[in-house]
Design an enzyme around this catalytic site. Structure first.
Site, PDB file in Angstrom:
ATOM      1  N   GLY A  87       0.841  -1.202   0.000  1.00  0.00           N
ATOM      2  CA  GLY A  87       0.000   0.000   0.000  1.00  0.00           C
ATOM      3  C   GLY A  87       0.871   1.245   0.000  1.00  0.00           C
ATOM      4  O   GLY A  87       1.191   1.785   1.064  1.00  0.00           O
TER       5      GLY A  87
ATOM      6  N   LEU B 270       0.056   6.679   4.239  1.00  0.00           N
ATOM      7  CA  LEU B 270       0.657   6.095   5.445  1.00  0.00           C
ATOM      8  C   LEU B 270       1.856   5.219   5.085  1.00  0.00           C
ATOM      9  O   LEU B 270       2.884   5.239   5.769  1.00  0.00           O
ATOM     10  CB  LEU B 270      -0.400   5.299   6.223  1.00  0.00           C
ATOM     11  CG  LEU B 270       0.005   4.883   7.623  1.00  0.00           C
ATOM     12  CD1 LEU B 270       0.240   6.098   8.520  1.00  0.00           C
ATOM     13  CD2 LEU B 270      -1.044   3.978   8.256  1.00  0.00           C
TER      14      LEU B 270
ATOM     15  N   ASN C 147      -7.809   1.643   9.697  1.00  0.00           N
ATOM     16  CA  ASN C 147      -8.737   2.252  10.647  1.00  0.00           C
ATOM     17  C   ASN C 147      -9.984   1.389  10.761  1.00  0.00           C
ATOM     18  O   ASN C 147     -10.269   0.580   9.887  1.00  0.00           O
ATOM     19  CB  ASN C 147      -9.180   3.628  10.128  1.00  0.00           C
ATOM     20  CG  ASN C 147      -8.423   4.758  10.802  1.00  0.00           C
ATOM     21  OD1 ASN C 147      -7.705   4.539  11.776  1.00  0.00           O
ATOM     22  ND2 ASN C 147      -8.597   5.947  10.290  1.00  0.00           N
TER      23      ASN C 147
ATOM     24  N   LYS D 227     -10.460   3.926  19.110  1.00  0.00           N
ATOM     25  CA  LYS D 227     -10.332   4.816  17.940  1.00  0.00           C
ATOM     26  C   LYS D 227     -11.611   4.733  17.096  1.00  0.00           C
ATOM     27  O   LYS D 227     -12.083   5.744  16.571  1.00  0.00           O
ATOM     28  CB  LYS D 227      -9.092   4.431  17.128  1.00  0.00           C
ATOM     29  CG  LYS D 227      -8.812   5.376  15.972  1.00  0.00           C
ATOM     30  CD  LYS D 227      -7.332   5.582  15.736  1.00  0.00           C
ATOM     31  CE  LYS D 227      -7.053   6.790  14.838  1.00  0.00           C
ATOM     32  NZ  LYS D 227      -7.207   6.536  13.427  1.00  0.00           N
TER      33      LYS D 227
ATOM     34  N   ASN E 172     -13.256  19.104  11.314  1.00  0.00           N
ATOM     35  CA  ASN E 172     -13.732  18.354  12.489  1.00  0.00           C
ATOM     36  C   ASN E 172     -14.434  19.232  13.525  1.00  0.00           C
ATOM     37  O   ASN E 172     -15.507  18.890  14.031  1.00  0.00           O
ATOM     38  CB  ASN E 172     -12.561  17.640  13.167  1.00  0.00           C
ATOM     39  CG  ASN E 172     -11.956  16.564  12.289  1.00  0.00           C
ATOM     40  OD1 ASN E 172     -12.470  16.299  11.204  1.00  0.00           O
ATOM     41  ND2 ASN E 172     -10.885  15.940  12.742  1.00  0.00           N
TER      42      ASN E 172
ATOM     43  N   SER F  26     -10.286  11.963   7.638  1.00  0.00           N
ATOM     44  CA  SER F  26      -9.924  11.074   6.523  1.00  0.00           C
ATOM     45  C   SER F  26     -11.142  10.788   5.647  1.00  0.00           C
ATOM     46  O   SER F  26     -11.026  10.667   4.428  1.00  0.00           O
ATOM     47  CB  SER F  26      -9.329   9.771   7.065  1.00  0.00           C
ATOM     48  OG  SER F  26     -10.216   9.167   7.981  1.00  0.00           O
TER      49      SER F  26
HETATM   50  P1  NAD Z   1      -4.189   5.675   0.736  1.00  0.00           P
HETATM   51  O1  NAD Z   1      -5.413   5.514  -0.111  1.00  0.00           O
HETATM   52  O2  NAD Z   1      -3.369   6.912   0.615  1.00  0.00           O
HETATM   53  O3  NAD Z   1      -3.203   4.438   0.464  1.00  0.00           O
HETATM   54  C1  NAD Z   1      -3.621   3.134   0.194  1.00  0.00           C
HETATM   55  C2  NAD Z   1      -2.727   2.578  -0.906  1.00  0.00           C
HETATM   56  O4  NAD Z   1      -2.992   1.204  -1.085  1.00  0.00           O
HETATM   57  C3  NAD Z   1      -2.978   3.259  -2.273  1.00  0.00           C
HETATM   58  O5  NAD Z   1      -1.747   3.735  -2.784  1.00  0.00           O
HETATM   59  C4  NAD Z   1      -3.488   2.117  -3.136  1.00  0.00           C
HETATM   60  O6  NAD Z   1      -3.089   2.215  -4.499  1.00  0.00           O
HETATM   61  C5  NAD Z   1      -2.833   0.924  -2.456  1.00  0.00           C
HETATM   62  N1  NAD Z   1      -3.464  -0.365  -2.791  1.00  0.00           N
HETATM   63  C6  NAD Z   1      -4.787  -0.666  -2.825  1.00  0.00           C
HETATM   64  N2  NAD Z   1      -4.951  -1.949  -3.215  1.00  0.00           N
HETATM   65  C7  NAD Z   1      -3.702  -2.449  -3.421  1.00  0.00           C
HETATM   66  C8  NAD Z   1      -3.206  -3.733  -3.853  1.00  0.00           C
HETATM   67  N3  NAD Z   1      -4.041  -4.733  -4.163  1.00  0.00           N
HETATM   68  N4  NAD Z   1      -1.858  -3.910  -3.946  1.00  0.00           N
HETATM   69  C9  NAD Z   1      -1.007  -2.893  -3.651  1.00  0.00           C
HETATM   70  N5  NAD Z   1      -1.416  -1.659  -3.248  1.00  0.00           N
HETATM   71  C10 NAD Z   1      -2.750  -1.454  -3.145  1.00  0.00           C
HETATM   72  O7  NAD Z   1      -4.638   5.460   2.233  1.00  0.00           O
HETATM   73  P2  NAD Z   1      -3.856   5.912   3.568  1.00  0.00           P
HETATM   74  O8  NAD Z   1      -4.277   7.260   3.955  1.00  0.00           O
HETATM   75  O9  NAD Z   1      -2.409   5.612   3.411  1.00  0.00           O
HETATM   76  O10 NAD Z   1      -4.511   4.917   4.634  1.00  0.00           O
HETATM   77  C11 NAD Z   1      -4.243   3.531   4.613  1.00  0.00           C
HETATM   78  C12 NAD Z   1      -4.905   2.908   5.853  1.00  0.00           C
HETATM   79  O11 NAD Z   1      -4.242   3.435   7.014  1.00  0.00           O
HETATM   80  C13 NAD Z   1      -6.377   3.269   6.011  1.00  0.00           C
HETATM   81  O12 NAD Z   1      -7.068   2.182   6.568  1.00  0.00           O
HETATM   82  C14 NAD Z   1      -6.359   4.435   6.980  1.00  0.00           C
HETATM   83  O13 NAD Z   1      -7.556   4.551   7.716  1.00  0.00           O
HETATM   84  C15 NAD Z   1      -5.198   4.039   7.884  1.00  0.00           C
HETATM   85  N6  NAD Z   1      -4.561   5.184   8.525  1.00  0.00           N
HETATM   86  C16 NAD Z   1      -4.120   6.231   7.767  1.00  0.00           C
HETATM   87  C17 NAD Z   1      -3.512   7.309   8.401  1.00  0.00           C
HETATM   88  C18 NAD Z   1      -3.002   8.490   7.601  1.00  0.00           C
HETATM   89  O14 NAD Z   1      -2.550   9.459   8.216  1.00  0.00           O
HETATM   90  N7  NAD Z   1      -3.036   8.491   6.273  1.00  0.00           N
HETATM   91  C19 NAD Z   1      -3.349   7.305   9.796  1.00  0.00           C
HETATM   92  C20 NAD Z   1      -3.820   6.210  10.529  1.00  0.00           C
HETATM   93  C21 NAD Z   1      -4.419   5.153   9.884  1.00  0.00           C
HETATM   94  O1  KPL Z   2      -8.829   9.744  12.912  1.00  0.00           O
HETATM   95  C1  KPL Z   2      -9.375  10.716  12.453  1.00  0.00           C
HETATM   96  C2  KPL Z   2      -9.686  10.679  11.001  1.00  0.00           C
HETATM   97  O2  KPL Z   2      -9.768  11.719  10.359  1.00  0.00           O
HETATM   98  O3  KPL Z   2      -9.825   9.548  10.484  1.00  0.00           O
HETATM   99  C3  KPL Z   2      -9.773  11.878  13.335  1.00  0.00           C
HETATM  100  C4  KPL Z   2      -9.524  11.510  14.794  1.00  0.00           C
HETATM  101  C5  KPL Z   2     -11.230  12.217  13.141  1.00  0.00           C
HETATM  102  C6  KPL Z   2      -8.883  13.096  13.103  1.00  0.00           C
HETATM  103  O4  KPL Z   2      -9.139  13.727  11.885  1.00  0.00           O
END
Ligand code: NAD
Ligand code: KPL
Length: 294
Positions: free
Chosen positions: A6, A10, A95, A177, A195, A249
């Site tokens: 991915g 993140l 998440n 969370k 938010n 998000s």
């Molecule tokens: P994102 O959409 O930016 O990244 C996901 C990536 O996965 C994309 O690049 C997509 O092309 C790739 N992907 C999808 N299917 C795939 C496959 N079959 N093979 C390879 N790659 C594949 O999402 P994100 O913001 O990075 O979030 C990812 C997860 O982490 C989510 O569940 C999110 O809730 C959680 N999360 C994100 C953050 C954040 O700050 N971004 C923080 C905490 C938790």
């Molecule tokens: O985790 C979050 C999200 O955006 O997914 C919160 C806590 C709502 C912060 O933006």
């Protein structure tokens, strides 16, 4: 070698923070084998270029970080896991809830761990990744095979300098969370606001009490620490105030035309209610309203 499945916000944050040369992204089948290059803007300090190679056929990582969206995770893992030894620990960063259980049930003999992270990363442009919010990450085992891997994987991720802790009860962290996300994310997406702004909106004020009453019953049914509806609402509103200017998000996904994780947040609560005979009309309404925005 740490493999990341991915290469989104993140995944790119972790790839940039881990030592160069020790990390690789897992390619989709048939993906162009050129390395992933992007500008990384750390929380503090100068932006820098980051280049991350793809995992090569035959390479066997010490740990697999899974940073796909919840709805993509099972399918993404189905492609890569048959090529990895059964002993490779897998850490799920999604998440919400539901996708973690799907993975643990599908591969019960593999070491499956989950992370609950409050780090914030986004990609304002395709080749720019911003570490927008400093948080912490808790990692814990989701099944028995995962337990012996917990300390070694936390140690291997410590080189990132991202705050990281081993967690004995990761399910409870994920629940805590989930409750916050269930009370903020859908409202910000439906009302299309940051938010903090939900707190002044009549739609939020009308539904947050009934929503928290549903979640109170669900927490009890799931064997989680019980909290009153008022306690839940206070926690949700504290986070909404502390992240007042943030785009959640879910709102970000809607604005970018991406599928949201609603099925794994309020949608998970609806499914849990069905299993336990608990009515969840407010969660259901929020799911439907967000799905209409997709
Ligand atoms: P994102 O959409 O930016 O990244 C996901 C990536 O996965 C994309 O690049 C997509 O092309 C790739 N992907 C999808 N299917 C795939 C496959 N079959 N093979 C390879 N790659 C594949 O999402 P994100 O913001 O990075 O979030 C990812 C997860 O982490 C989510 O569940 C999110 O809730 C959680 N999360 C994100 C953050 C954040 O700050 N971004 C923080 C905490 C938790
Ligand atoms: O985790 C979050 C999200 O955006 O997914 C919160 C806590 C709502 C912060 O933006």
């Amino acid at each position: 070698m740490i493999a990341i499945l991915g290469a989104g916000s993140l995944g790119r944050l972790w790839a940039a923070k881990l030592p160069a040369g020790q990390v690789a992204f897992v390619p989709r089948p048939g993906q162009i084998p050129e390395p992933v290059c992007y500008q990384f803007c750390p929380f503090e300090g100068q932006a820098r270029r980051v280049t991350v190679p793809w995992l090569q056929p035959g390479q066997s990582p010490d740990v697999l970080l899974v940073t796909t969206k919840a709805g993509d995770t099972l399918e993404a893992l189905s492609t890569i896991l048959p090529r990895l030894p059964t002993s490779t620990p897998v850490i799920l960063f999604q998440n919400g809830l539901g996708s973690q259980q799907q993975v643990a049930n599908t591969w019960p003999n593999r070491p499956i761990l989950a992370a609950s992270s409050t780090e914030g990363a986004n990609r304002p442009e395709a080749n720019v990744t911003v570490h927008a919010g400093q948080g912490e990450t808790r990692v814990g085992a989701l099944n028995i095979p995962g337990e012996t891997h917990l300390i070694p994987v936390v140690q291997s991720l410590a080189d990132s300098q991202l705050p990281l802790h081993a967690e004995q009860d990761i399910l409870s962290r994920l629940w805590q969370k989930l409750v916050i996300n269930a009370g903020i994310n859908a409202f910000t997406a439906i009302l299309n606001c940051p938010n903090g702004d939900i707190l002044q909106q009549p739609f939020y004020q009308q539904w947050i009490g009934p929503l928290c009453r549903e979640i109170t019953l669900l927490l009890k049914a799931a064997g989680q620490t019980e909290q009153t509806a008022d306690e839940l609402q206070n926690r949700i509103e504290t986070v909404a105030r502390n992240t007042a200017a943030n785009t959640s998000s879910m709102r970000a996904d809607i604005l970018a035309g991406r599928t949201t994780e609603i099925d794994f947040i309020n949608g998970y609560l609806v499914r849990l209610g069905q299993q336990h005979g608990i009515a969840t009309p407010v969660n259901q309404m929020l799911v439907e309203r967000v799905q209409q925005l997709h």
